[in-house]
Design a protein around this motif. Structure first.
Motif, PDB file in Angstrom:
ATOM      1  N   HIS A 207       2.217  -1.272  -6.342  1.00 19.02           N
ATOM      2  CA  HIS A 207       1.598   0.006  -6.737  1.00 19.02           C
ATOM      3  C   HIS A 207       1.758   1.030  -5.620  1.00 19.02           C
ATOM      4  O   HIS A 207       2.098   0.684  -4.495  1.00 19.02           O
ATOM      5  N   ASP A 209      -0.652   4.247  -3.827  1.00 18.04           N
ATOM      6  CA  ASP A 209      -2.043   4.687  -3.773  1.00 18.04           C
ATOM      7  C   ASP A 209      -2.141   6.119  -4.294  1.00 18.04           C
ATOM      8  O   ASP A 209      -1.150   6.809  -4.424  1.00 18.04           O
ATOM      9  N   HIS A 265       3.717  -0.695  -2.463  1.00 19.44           N
ATOM     10  CA  HIS A 265       3.351  -1.874  -1.672  1.00 19.44           C
ATOM     11  C   HIS A 265       2.629  -2.888  -2.549  1.00 19.44           C
ATOM     12  O   HIS A 265       2.251  -2.576  -3.686  1.00 19.44           O
TER      13      HIS A 265
HETATM   14 FE   LIG Z   1      -2.671   0.166  -2.045  1.00 16.91          FE
END
Ligand SMILES: [Fe+2]
Ligand SMILES: NC(=[NH2+])NCCC[C@H](N)C(=O)O
Ligand SMILES: O=C(O)CCC(=O)C(=O)O
Length: 325
Positions: A207, A209, A265
């Motif tokens: 994903h 952020d 990540h």
């Molecule tokens: Fe994350």
């Protein structure tokens, strides 16, 4: 877009913290730090931060408190369960958070900035409510509040450094943009693979952020977070004791018109030990309107590469996807 990095740079940010109100590039130490920040934000989207001034006792204290909480019996933890009616604040058991539709092998306590009911109108109602911290040990809430406040200040100074790198106004990400950050924090526990009943599950699937800047406080002795480079290789973010691992979210990617990278990540704990991590998410204001800034557009070819988003809508959409079947 991230480059073909094969390691994550380490940056000593202490020069940014000595004169918070008058930070400027006349100081050669500041100049050196901001250059490194700029380079890391452009090519990697991740960097380690040392010289941050947050006491080690606090950094370790929050991790220990989280670890002790996760050791409690299931029923005890479920007393502070997260749901839509708690403002998405509280505890989520193993496999109840999803990434790209797949169950993640982690448990967590999620917290957000607290605000007076009504502050943000109907959109704000979705996130209303006090944070849900365990009653024991005593002082849990106070320690988390201290930690949140300290990381909010640190994040703000790092953002000033990032903007200064291109000789922008250091308060570009303050005021209506992130002057009243709707920050959040997650206490995350990831079982080791040896003990897992679900050996194939990832701690957290791949994903990006959501917001501006994330500071991860992770156990020193387990490497679990991995970062994707342009060659599609997963580069391990080996813990650096005493340093935070810092990365960039989607909103900074948009505001910078793609100049700064929100790098993909994931978390895989293949050790035999239980791993604790505490990401702090420094985010825009709840109601911030996020679109490529003129300042960055001029430096990236003059054409907007992103549509405008309202941070609260972006966030709510993400959060809802985390907790559906
Ligand atoms: Fe994350
Ligand atoms: N606030 C976060 N960054 N959470 C972790 C990201 C993973 C989350 N389940 C998602 O799909 O987005
Ligand atoms: O646990 C970690 O090290 C990182 C967690 C993470 O990527 C997230 O919560 O968004």
């Amino acid at each position: 877009m991230a480059s073909n990095f094969d390691s994550i740079p380490l940056i000593d940010v202490s020069p940014l913290l000595s004169n918070p109100e008058t930070i400027n590039l006349d100081d050669p130490n500041v100049l050196q730090v901001v250059k490194k920040l700029h380079e890391a934000c452009q090519n990697v989207g991740f960097f380690y931060v040392k010289g941050h001034g947050i006491p080690d006792t606090l950094v370790k204290g929050v991790r220990d408190a989280a670890r002790n909480f996760f050791l409690l019996p299931h029923e005890e933890k479920m007393k502070i369960q997260l749901s839509a009616s708690t403002g998405y604040r509280g505890y989520t058991k193993l496999l109840d958070n999803k990434t790209q539709g797949k169950a993640d092998l982690h448990e967590s306590i999620d917290a957000y900035t607290e605000f007076a009911p009504g502050t943000y109108g109907p959109m704000g109602e979705h996130f209303e409510g006090p944070n849900l911290w365990p009653e024991y040990p005593q002082g849990f809430k106070e320690m988390m509040d201290d930690y949140g406040n300290a990381l909010e200040k640190l994040s703000k100074m790092i953002m000033r450094g990032v903007v200064l790198a291109l000789r922008g106004s250091p308060n570009l990400f303050e005021g209506d943009r992130a002057g009243k950050s709707f920050w959040s924090m997650r206490l995350i526990g990831c079982p080791g693979s040896g003990s897992a009943a679900h050996p194939s599950a990832m701690g957290i699937g791949a994903h990006r952020d959501y917001g501006l800047l994330i500071l991860v406080n992770q156990d020193d002795d387990i490497t679990a977070l991995e970062v994707l480079n342009r060659r599609d290789e997963w580069i391990p973010a080996v813990p650096v004791p005493g340093a935070f691992l810092c990365n960039i979210g989607d909103m900074l990617n948009i505001w910078s018109n793609g100049m700064y990278t929100a790098t993909t990540h994931r978390v895989i704990n293949s050790s035999s030990k239980y791993r604790v991590s505490i990401p702090f998410f420094y985010e825009p204001n709840f109601q911030a309107i996020v679109e490529p800034l003129e300042f960055y557009k001029q430096k990236t070819g003059g054409v907007s590469r992103f549509q405008k988003v309202v941070y609260a809508e972006y966030l709510l959409n993400k959060i809802r996807n985390n907790f559906v079947g």
